[in-house]
Scaffold this motif. Structure first.
Motif, PDB file in Angstrom:
ATOM      1  N   LEU A  94       0.798  -1.220   0.000  1.00  0.00           N
ATOM      2  CA  LEU A  94       0.000   0.000   0.000  1.00  0.00           C
ATOM      3  C   LEU A  94       0.833   1.274   0.000  1.00  0.00           C
ATOM      4  CD1 LEU A  94      -2.837  -1.034   2.468  1.00  0.00           C
ATOM      5  CD2 LEU A  94      -2.750  -1.238  -0.016  1.00  0.00           C
ATOM      6  N   GLY A  95       2.154   1.156  -0.163  1.00  0.00           N
ATOM      7  CA  GLY A  95       2.997   2.334  -0.274  1.00  0.00           C
ATOM      8  C   GLY A  95       3.411   2.953   1.043  1.00  0.00           C
ATOM      9  N   ILE A  96       3.030   2.323   2.159  1.00  0.00           N
ATOM     10  CA  ILE A  96       3.354   2.892   3.471  1.00  0.00           C
ATOM     11  C   ILE A  96       4.856   2.903   3.689  1.00  0.00           C
ATOM     12  CG2 ILE A  96       2.949   2.690   5.950  1.00  0.00           C
ATOM     13  CD1 ILE A  96       0.428   0.998   5.132  1.00  0.00           C
ATOM     14  N   SER A  97       5.517   1.803   3.317  1.00  0.00           N
ATOM     15  CA  SER A  97       6.964   1.732   3.496  1.00  0.00           C
ATOM     16  C   SER A  97       7.675   2.752   2.617  1.00  0.00           C
ATOM     17  CB  SER A  97       7.464   0.325   3.164  1.00  0.00           C
ATOM     18  OG  SER A  97       7.181   0.000   1.818  1.00  0.00           O
ATOM     19  N   SER A 159       3.556   3.842  -4.124  1.00  0.00           N
ATOM     20  CA  SER A 159       4.801   3.163  -3.790  1.00  0.00           C
ATOM     21  C   SER A 159       5.837   3.382  -4.881  1.00  0.00           C
ATOM     22  CB  SER A 159       4.547   1.672  -3.583  1.00  0.00           C
ATOM     23  OG  SER A 159       5.740   1.006  -3.252  1.00  0.00           O
ATOM     24  N   PHE A 160       5.405   3.275  -6.141  1.00  0.00           N
ATOM     25  CA  PHE A 160       6.315   3.525  -7.257  1.00  0.00           C
ATOM     26  C   PHE A 160       6.793   4.973  -7.276  1.00  0.00           C
ATOM     27  CE2 PHE A 160       4.374  -0.261  -9.524  1.00  0.00           C
ATOM     28  CZ  PHE A 160       5.533  -1.003  -9.490  1.00  0.00           C
ATOM     29  N   ILE A 161       5.889   5.901  -6.997  1.00  0.00           N
ATOM     30  CA  ILE A 161       6.256   7.324  -6.979  1.00  0.00           C
ATOM     31  C   ILE A 161       7.282   7.594  -5.883  1.00  0.00           C
ATOM     32  CG2 ILE A 161       5.389   9.663  -6.509  1.00  0.00           C
ATOM     33  CD1 ILE A 161       2.740   8.764  -7.821  1.00  0.00           C
ATOM     34  N   CYS A 162       7.034   7.053  -4.688  1.00  0.00           N
ATOM     35  CA  CYS A 162       7.979   7.237  -3.577  1.00  0.00           C
ATOM     36  C   CYS A 162       9.334   6.627  -3.902  1.00  0.00           C
ATOM     37  CB  CYS A 162       7.418   6.625  -2.296  1.00  0.00           C
ATOM     38  SG  CYS A 162       6.015   7.508  -1.586  1.00  0.00           S
ATOM     39  N   SER A 247      -1.924  -0.034   8.821  1.00  0.00           N
ATOM     40  CA  SER A 247      -1.053   1.046   8.367  1.00  0.00           C
ATOM     41  C   SER A 247      -0.175   1.574   9.498  1.00  0.00           C
ATOM     42  CB  SER A 247      -1.893   2.184   7.787  1.00  0.00           C
ATOM     43  OG  SER A 247      -2.650   1.747   6.683  1.00  0.00           O
ATOM     44  N   LEU A 248      -0.755   1.727  10.675  1.00  0.00           N
ATOM     45  CA  LEU A 248       0.020   2.218  11.817  1.00  0.00           C
ATOM     46  C   LEU A 248       1.095   1.210  12.224  1.00  0.00           C
ATOM     47  CD1 LEU A 248      -2.782   3.817  14.048  1.00  0.00           C
ATOM     48  CD2 LEU A 248      -1.022   5.008  12.733  1.00  0.00           C
ATOM     49  N   LEU A 249       0.737  -0.069  12.234  1.00  0.00           N
ATOM     50  CA  LEU A 249       1.723  -1.097  12.566  1.00  0.00           C
ATOM     51  C   LEU A 249       2.879  -1.089  11.573  1.00  0.00           C
ATOM     52  CD1 LEU A 249      -0.664  -4.066  13.479  1.00  0.00           C
ATOM     53  CD2 LEU A 249       0.915  -2.925  15.042  1.00  0.00           C
ATOM     54  N   THR A 250       2.560  -0.976  10.286  1.00  0.00           N
ATOM     55  CA  THR A 250       3.595  -0.976   9.257  1.00  0.00           C
ATOM     56  C   THR A 250       4.436   0.291   9.321  1.00  0.00           C
ATOM     57  OG1 THR A 250       2.136  -2.260   7.817  1.00  0.00           O
ATOM     58  CG2 THR A 250       4.023  -1.198   6.787  1.00  0.00           C
ATOM     59  N   GLY A 251       3.773   1.448   9.387  1.00  0.00           N
ATOM     60  CA  GLY A 251       4.494   2.715   9.413  1.00  0.00           C
ATOM     61  C   GLY A 251       5.431   2.825  10.594  1.00  0.00           C
ATOM     62  N   PHE A 252       4.961   2.402  11.761  1.00  0.00           N
ATOM     63  CA  PHE A 252       5.794   2.479  12.960  1.00  0.00           C
ATOM     64  C   PHE A 252       6.981   1.521  12.848  1.00  0.00           C
ATOM     65  CE2 PHE A 252       6.828   2.146  17.472  1.00  0.00           C
ATOM     66  CZ  PHE A 252       6.708   3.473  17.866  1.00  0.00           C
ATOM     67  N   SER A 253       6.744   0.325  12.324  1.00  0.00           N
ATOM     68  CA  SER A 253       7.823  -0.657  12.191  1.00  0.00           C
ATOM     69  C   SER A 253       8.888  -0.186  11.212  1.00  0.00           C
ATOM     70  CB  SER A 253       7.252  -2.002  11.722  1.00  0.00           C
ATOM     71  OG  SER A 253       6.323  -2.520  12.649  1.00  0.00           O
TER      72      SER A 253
END
Length: 333
Positions: A94-97, A159-162, A247-253
């Protein structure tokens, strides 16, 4: 106790035991050989003994962080795969990383650590992930309905843009900044800040508790959204809250440990084959297995060509990819 419940208890007991074994293995394994029989003597001497610092300030911190990050990423993977009814969806889809990585890259290039200190790195990463989460959510909501297909497509495109922006930053950055960016992107559990480690542990455990509130919703989603509505599930509310939680779990990790790949993909996929699709057992078993997998991979990263240390993301990619190919070719998905 029913046969099913006995099987679930047995699996949880097995995974807890495996987690304990891997943690002890990681605690005593390293470049400096420290026999287990010396642990009492080391503790009695405290910080005056260099071995105490190695064991409790370096190795123990990595074990605890591996437990938190591995569990959180696996949990996020279970949630997203349950929402999308697709075992190939992972937290980074989902582009979070990508957003978190972009935030960290900007922090390194702009040298914000000199202004705000070491904590600015995970803070910028978390803010970058939150920005992408907000944008993906806004683009995917239409008439108060969260479109799952739109959510996935928008996440992949962002995700591709980032990733492209990160490559642009790397192309124009200085050599010392480039090294920091590359090493962070590959992932590491070398985090000396105990405040961040405690926050990661708290976030992971709270995430597991919150996920269990929606375990029956996730089971209903496996039947399809229409069937879930007929079962009395508030589908739109559940989708929004589960998306935010994952999303919060992924972003924080990612903001703390970098982009450690394959944990959120291979662990839930593998555990689903072993324990089944019921999220009452799948959530906790994936959480524990993710912790075991990441702690084990970090131990390999530290020791495989000691004293040189591999980024843990390299090991998870190689080992996770190999396991995925093996399970994929053994049985049909």
């Amino acid at each position: 106790m029913t046969k099913r419940n006995f099987k679930w208890v047995a699996w949880i007991g097995f995974l807890f035991t495996l987690l304990l074994i891997v943690s002890i293995f990681s605690f005593f394994l390293g470049t400096v050989n420290i026999p287990a029989g010396k642990i009492g003597e080391i503790i009695s001497k405290g910080r005056t003994d260099a071995r105490f610092v190695i064991l409790f300030d370096i190795r123990l911190s990595r074990i605890l962080l591996g437990f938190a990050i591995g569990g959180a990423l696996s949990l996020a993977g279970v949630i997203l795969q349950g929402m999308f009814r697709n075992p190939l969806v992972e937290p980074y889809t989902l582009g979070i990383s990508g957003g978190a990585a972009l935030g960290v890259c900007l922090n390194i290039v702009l040298r914000m650590q000199n202004v705000f200190g070491l904590l600015s790195l995970p803070i910028f990463g978390f803010l970058g992930g939150i920005c992408v989460i907000t944008l993906v959510y806004a683009l995917s909501v239409k008439q108060e309905i969260l479109r799952m297909q739109g959510l996935l497509l928008c996440g992949v495109m962002l995700s591709f843009i980032c990733s492209s922006l990160i490559m642009l930053i790397m192309a124009i950055s200085r050599a010392e900044d480039l090294h920091g960016i590359v090493f962070w992107i590959m992932g590491s559990l070398d985090q000396p800040n105990w405040l961040l480690i405690k926050l990661a542990l708290g976030m992971a455990i709270l995430g597991l508790i919150a996920a269990y509130i929606f375990c029956f919703d996730l089971n209903a989603f496996s039947l399809g959204q229409e069937e879930a509505r007929h079962l009395g599930i508030n589908v739109e509310k559940s989708k929004r809250l589960l998306f935010i939680l994952a999303s919060l779990l992924t972003g924080f990790s990612v903001s703390i440990a970098g982009m450690i790949g394959f944990v959120g993909l291979i662990v839930p996929h593998f555990m689903r084959r072993l324990v089944g699709n019921d999220h009452r057992i799948l959530l906790i078993s994936s959480f524990l297995s993710g912790a075991v997998f990441l702690i084990f991979c970090d131990s390999l990263a530290r020791t495989i060509i000691a004293p040189i240390e591999f980024p843990v993301g390299v090991i998870t990619g190689i080992l996770g990819g190999s396991l995925f190919i093996y399970t994929f070719t053994r049985k049909p998905c």
